[in-house]
Structure formats: structure tokens, C-alpha cells
Design a protein around this motif. Structure first.
Motif, PDB file in Angstrom:
ATOM      1  N   THR A  60      45.690 100.854 -32.511  1.00  0.00           N
ATOM      2  CA  THR A  60      44.927 100.113 -31.505  1.00  0.00           C
ATOM      3  C   THR A  60      45.680 100.117 -30.179  1.00  0.00           C
ATOM      4  O   THR A  60      46.901 100.032 -30.141  1.00  0.00           O
ATOM      5  CB  THR A  60      44.678  98.656 -31.928  1.00  0.00           C
ATOM      6  N   VAL A  83      36.041  94.523 -26.177  1.00  0.00           N
ATOM      7  CA  VAL A  83      37.048  93.468 -26.239  1.00  0.00           C
ATOM      8  C   VAL A  83      37.027  92.646 -24.953  1.00  0.00           C
ATOM      9  O   VAL A  83      36.594  93.118 -23.894  1.00  0.00           O
ATOM     10  CB  VAL A  83      38.467  94.041 -26.467  1.00  0.00           C
ATOM     11  N   LEU A  91      42.334  94.540 -27.812  1.00  0.00           N
ATOM     12  CA  LEU A  91      42.243  95.082 -29.168  1.00  0.00           C
ATOM     13  C   LEU A  91      43.607  94.897 -29.816  1.00  0.00           C
ATOM     14  O   LEU A  91      44.603  95.432 -29.332  1.00  0.00           O
ATOM     15  CB  LEU A  91      41.841  96.553 -29.118  1.00  0.00           C
ATOM     16  N   TYR A 110      40.633  91.215 -32.621  1.00  0.00           N
ATOM     17  CA  TYR A 110      40.556  91.471 -31.180  1.00  0.00           C
ATOM     18  C   TYR A 110      40.035  90.219 -30.486  1.00  0.00           C
ATOM     19  O   TYR A 110      39.477  89.308 -31.125  1.00  0.00           O
ATOM     20  CB  TYR A 110      39.656  92.670 -30.878  1.00  0.00           C
TER      21      TYR A 110
END
Length: 371
Positions: A60, A83, A91, A110
């Protein structure tokens, strides 16, 4: 003798106080018996990482990109939820189900603007991966209410030996409201079934108004969760304010004290709490003063690092190194600096190949190769 007696008493008190004694463990400089290899580059703020059965990685990036990295090639995964990219939010963590080979579930935390008003808060979902795209996305838990504050989203994900899912969420900057109130989200560690159902034996099930997913409370900003390889206990670390980062072993219904007790002070040097211990509040097994700003943690079980095996690795955002904590049971008996000046570490994990991997801001994923 009258002048010496108080000093002797103070020395006796310090020697008997495990919390002070723990904090006095000196940090040793690194012994450079390893090299580094960049596995995935060009990632601004890598946050979470996990492995798929073929040895490839899912990584991520805080801004909202999910990468699939295989053989040095990164592919952006499609259909990743939007996000709320603000401050420390974005994230965050990612983990595969312990039975991933059978069910294919991937868990992602997130900061989300969905539900709960203006701003955002931490959310946990699960999904499956098909043709480099997330499919079958399911909501597992969403903290509320949303807030425009940019701090303390947490968040880490880990499964225990019984298959329960734990994830951490910071108190979102509302330190005197959220952490000590079980009727409110944030400043907590949650425990759930893998599909989001609340376990019937969670500590606050049936209590009027309580958030029944809560497993522990009084946490500040937990950005480390790891399962002990022998005991199966879940260990957690969290950011303190100016001083007082903590390592805790999770206990059902435990209150870890923030902000009622703390080993730190506020960033403007004012006092947050005058007490460091209090009945009914769980003491940390270790704390850092000054703060190292811990992010990510993993137990070393690999034979590739004989001097590290059985001990704990924690990343430091503030001082930009990896810290090896030598353990004797739940007691820290030694500290060693690893990868000095490597950069701001966001995560550290042991891969299925037995090697240690670091997520470093501006660099990406770096593999530690012992000489």
C-alpha cells in the motif's frame, strides 16, 4: 547518613520499578553484517505489505495506490476504494487471510470519507484479487464519526491463532474524549470474526451503548501489531506524545491508560498527566523516552538471522533506523540499532522466504540480506 538515605531509597525504588528499568536499556550501535537490496522502488510512502502464495507482494502507498510487485515489476491494482488522504490518513495496512489459499480474502485498512459526516475515519474492508483488480469488496468495520483532523488513524491488521482479526485505530487527536470511552470509536484495538461479525465473548458485548467490537481501549495511536510466534499473544506498539511510546501485550478488556497515565509530555512541554501508573490501568512492558516514533513491528523467527532470532524488530520514523529489541520473555534486555540512517521506516516484516523487509519512505521496499 541522613543525606545519603534518600538517595539509597531512590536507587532501591528504581531497581525495583520494572518500567524505569526497562527504559534504561541502552541502545547499541549497529553491527553491519548485512547488505540491502531494493525490491520495489519508486514508492513515496509505502505503508503496508503482505505476500501472496507465489511470493509476490502487495504494497500500500499512503496516497491511495495499491501495488502488486513481482520480480521487480510493480503493477497498480485497480478498483481500490478512494481514501481520505489527509495528514496521517490514507491507504494504510494490508493483510491476507490465514487461509488465503482457500478463500482468497485480502484485508485493507484506510481512512475513508464514507458514512458519518464531514472528514474521514478509519475503515476496514476485505476483497479478492482478480486480474490485477479488487473484486467482491466487503465492508468489515467503519469508525465514526468522521472528523477533519489529520492525525492518529492507526492502523495495523493481524490475525491470531484462533482466526480472530485484530485491527488498531488511533484516537484521531481527540485524546480527552475517545480513548477512555467504550461508547465511542477511536483509541482502541478491535477484535472481529473474519467476516466482520462481533465475537460473542468480546469484553463489552451487551453493555448499553458500547462499541462491541472493542477488545482494548486507552490506546493513543497504535501503528504496530504482531503475533508472538510462541505464545500466540498479540503485541502492540503505539506512539506516545513527546516521550512515552509504548509496547503492550494485548489483554481482553485492558485499559492502556491514554491520556490518564503516560510516560510522555505534550509537544509544548506541558504536563498531560502527573501519574505514570494507576490501579486498573495496564502498564506497558516497555516504553521509549525520548520517543522513537515506532511504526511497524515483527518477530524474527528465521534462521537467516541467528543473532536476531526470537527477538523483536521495530521501525523508527523519527530517528530513521530499525531497532532490534532483545527479549527475555516479555522483558527487553537489550537494544541494537539496525540500518542506521536508512530513512523513515513505515513498516518491517518477515517474508515467507525468511528474509526481513523494510518499507522506507521515498525508497520503497528494502530487503535485508545477511552476509
Amino acid at each position: 547518613m541522613k543525606k545519603i538515605a534518600p538517595l539509597l531509597f531512590l536507587c532501591f525504588f528504581i531497581s525495583c520499578n520494572s518500567q524505569v528499568k526497562q527504559n534504561d536499556v541502552a541502545l547499541k550501535d549497529e553491527v553491519q553484517n548485512y547488505t540491502f537490496k531494493t525490491i520495489a522502488s519508486g514508492i513515496s510512502i509505502p505503508w503496508g505489505m503482505t505476500w501472496l502464495p507465489d511470493g509476490s507482494m502487495l504494497i500500500t502507498e499512503k496516497s491511495g495506490v495499491l501495488y502488486h510487485s513481482k520480480n521487480g515489476i510493480k503493477t497498480e491494482i485497480k478498483n481500490v476504494p478512494e481514501v481520505y488522504n489527509r495528514g496521517q490518513g490514507g491507504l494504510l495496512d494490508i493483510a491476507t487471510h490465514p487461509q488465503y489459499v482457500k478463500n482468497g480474502w485480502i484485508y485493507i485498512s484506510y481512512s475513508s470519507a464514507e458514512e458519518g459526516g464531514k472528514g474521514g475515519n478509519t475503515k476496514l474492508i476485505r476483497a479478492k484479487l482478480q486480474n490485477e483488480s479488487l473484486i467482491q469488496i466487503e465492508s468489515i468495520y467503519k469508525c465514526s464519526p468522521n472528523t477533519t483532523a489529520g492525525q492518529h488513524f492507526g492502523s495495523r491488521i493481524v490475525f491470531d491463532n484462533e482466526g480472530y482479526l485484530y485491527f488498531s485505530v488511533g484516537e484521531r487527536g481527540e485524546e480527552f474524549v475517545n480513548p477512555q470511552d467504550i461508547n465511542r470509536d477511536n483509541g482502541k484495538i478491535y477484535r472481529l470474526h473474519d467476516d466482520g461479525r462481533i465475537p460473542k465473548d468480546n469484553p463489552f458485548v451487551g453493555k448499553k451503548g458500547a462499541k462491541e467490537a472493542i477488545y482494548t481501549y486507552g490506546n493513543r495511536n497504535p501503528q504496530g501489531l504482531a503475533k508472538h510466534p510462541v505464545t500466540g499473544e498479540i503485541w502492540e506498539h503505539e506512539h506516545g506524545p513527546k516521550g512515552g511510546d509504548e509496547i503492550n501485550v494485548l489483554k481482553k478488556a485492558a485499559n492502556y491508560g491514554w491520556p490518564v497515565v503516560t510516560y510522555g509530555i505534550d509537544y509544548d512541554n506541558t504536563t498531560i498527566s502527573k501519574v505514570q501508573e494507576k490501579p486498573g490501568i495496564e502498564n506497558p512492558i516497555y516504553y521509549w523516552t525520548p520517543s522513537i516514533a515506532p511504526c511497524g513491528m515483527t518477530f524474527v523467527t528465521s534462521d537467516k538471522y541467528p543473532d536476531w532470532k526470537g527477538h523483536l524488530l521495530v521501525g523508527s520514523l523519527k530517528f530513521q533506523y530499525l531497532e532490534l529489541l532483545k527479549l527475555q520473555g516479555k522483558k527487553v534486555i537489550g537494544r541494537q540499532k539496525i540500518a542506521a540512517d536508512i530513512g523513515r521506516l513505515r513498516n518491517v516484516a518477515q517474508g515467507p522466504d525468511g528474509y526481513i523487509y523494510m518499507a522506507v519512505e521515498g525508497k520503497g521496499i528494502i530487503k535485508i540480506i545477511p552476509n
